[in-house]
Design an enzyme around this catalytic site. Structure first.
Site, PDB file in Angstrom:
ATOM      1  N   TYR A 110     -11.810  -4.166   1.004  1.00 28.65           N
ATOM      2  CA  TYR A 110     -11.325  -3.090   0.217  1.00 28.65           C
ATOM      3  C   TYR A 110     -11.659  -1.758   0.742  1.00 28.65           C
ATOM      4  CZ  TYR A 110     -10.695  -7.405  -2.788  1.00 28.65           C
ATOM      5  OH  TYR A 110     -10.677  -8.715  -3.214  1.00 28.65           O
ATOM      6  N   HIS A 141      -6.750  -2.336  -4.623  1.00 25.83           N
ATOM      7  CA  HIS A 141      -8.095  -2.544  -5.319  1.00 25.83           C
ATOM      8  C   HIS A 141      -8.485  -1.266  -5.705  1.00 25.83           C
ATOM      9  CE1 HIS A 141     -11.847  -5.232  -6.103  1.00 25.83           C
ATOM     10  NE2 HIS A 141     -11.081  -5.744  -6.076  1.00 25.83           N
TER      11      HIS A 141
END
Length: 402
Positions: free
Chosen positions: A160, A210
């Site tokens: 992420y 995310h």
């Protein structure tokens, strides 16, 4: 003829971590010898708070109640503390709810999906996560999954927010999981250009932002990725910024998935009813279990929104089985996130679902089809360290959404 009700005799909370990830499982025991149910209440980062909620509040609430009254028990448990719809109590209620569905299936001699209305499909298509340090490593991992029969693959590069080791931090910068949003946003279109150019267009691709970008950057990235025809773009925004989905929807046809952090119906209702997303992907235990998830799926069906329940390692095999029973039943099923089980997890949880050829299959047994070996579970005690990735920071040290 009056038949004596089967009532709840005891409620137990089992904490275990066979893969190093804290899992919370609820066991509801009944007045009928040998009849019990299991439910997932996993909130990994606050597992002991959920345990306390179950032991101190849900357990005394349930003792002596009729196990057949799932809807009534769910409704009354949710408001028994007056304030509701927080992740801790929602997970506690979920443990109860899934366990009651498990019991009802066992009493009926049917899998839970039969109680929901039966199958719409024989198995659920799943997707796996292909990560890598650069485009070529991601490509290698994508090809490995394709060889295993998977047709849906999530592509990340540096997980992420990306890996950017040369961040220019200020003096005295605090500890944290640092990432560079701008560098990340520049890298992802290059990644998908490479994957589409080498792997082709037959495989369905997914990407998870995310929450790592500010809203206008998420709008820009969604537009840039449109040409690569993603199956969906996940969590472009945090729950606090969902109004921005109107702008994203107005500017791009990139399919959108949202909901991993949702705990309240008022978070998902406008996104579904205004058709601002294509996939709803809540963490089923964090919204309260099978009972609300089935209702959410029906709501989505009315507005053309498909399901994609959250399925990471911090869902117990009991929770994964609950996801799959919903997947088999719901006509608007989209895809199921999948994390494979280790041998240790399979020993603790006999009856884990199996994946073959890119599809997940449940055990065709009454209830959820999952068991729990409490002695083996005790060999893998939970830990109390918070995961480092939750302390995300931008290059200058500013706290960020994880």
């Amino acid at each position: 003829m009056n038949v004596a009700a089967v009532t709840i005799r005891d409620v137990k909370t089992i904490l275990t971590a066979p893969e190093g990830i804290n899992l919370v499982v609820v066991k509801v025991e009944t007045s009928e010898p040998g009849l019990y149910g299991l439910g997932c209440a996993t909130f990994t980062q606050r597992h002991r708070a959920v345990q306390t909620a179950i032991e101190e509040y849900i357990k005394p609430f349930l003792i002596g109640k009729d196990v057949s009254r799932i809807e009534d028990l769910w409704q009354t448990a949710m408001v028994s503390g007056y304030w509701r719809n927080g992740p801790i109590m929602n997970n506690a209620v979920s443990g109860m709810d899934m366990a009651l569905w498990d019991i009802k299936g066992k009493m009926a001699g049917m899998p839970v999906y039969q109680l929901l209305g039966g199958k719409c499909r024989e198995a659920a298509a799943v997707y796996r996560h292909a990560d890598g340090r650069d485009e070529r490593e991601v490509e290698e991992n994508v090809r490995a999954f394709i060889e295993q029969g998977y047709r849906y693959i999530r592509c990340q590069m540096g997980l992420y927010g990306g890996l950017h080791p040369n961040l220019a931090k200020p003096e005295g910068a605090l500890e944290g999981a640092y990432y560079d949003p701008a560098a990340y946003a520049r890298s992802i279109p290059r990644l998908f250009e490479h994957i589409r150019g080498t792997v082709g267009s037959e495989i369905e691709l997914i990407h998870d932002i995310h929450e790592r970008l500010v809203p206008i950057e998420a709008v820009q990235l969604a537009k840039e990725l449109e040409q690569y025809r993603l199956f969906y773009l996940e969590d472009a925004l945090p729950p606090e910024q969902i109004d921005w989905y109107r702008m994203i929807r107005a500017q791009t046809s990139t399919p959108l998935a949202m909901g991993e952090l949702f705990v309240h119906p008022l978070e998902w209702t406008p996104l579904v009813s205004e058709r601002l997303i294509d996939f709803i992907r809540v963490h089923v235990s964090t919204i309260g279990g099978i009972t609300p998830a089935k209702k959410l799926a029906v709501l989505g069906e009315a507005f053309g929104v498909r399901t994609a329940w959250h399925g990471p390692g911090d869902v117990s095999p009991v929770g994964h089985a609950a996801n799959l029973h919903l997947d088999l039943n719901c006509p608007n099923f989209g895809i199921q996130e999948w994390t494979p089980f280790s041998d240790a997890t399979r020993e603790v949880f006999p009856g884990c679902p199996e994946v073959r050829g890119g599809y997940a299959y449940i055990e065709e047994k009454p209830g959820l089809g999952i068991e729990l070996d409490e002695e083996k579970a005790a060999k893998f005690p939970p830990h109390d360290e918070l995961p480092a990735w939750t302390l995300a920071r931008k290059p200058d040290g500013t706290p960020a959404r994880p």
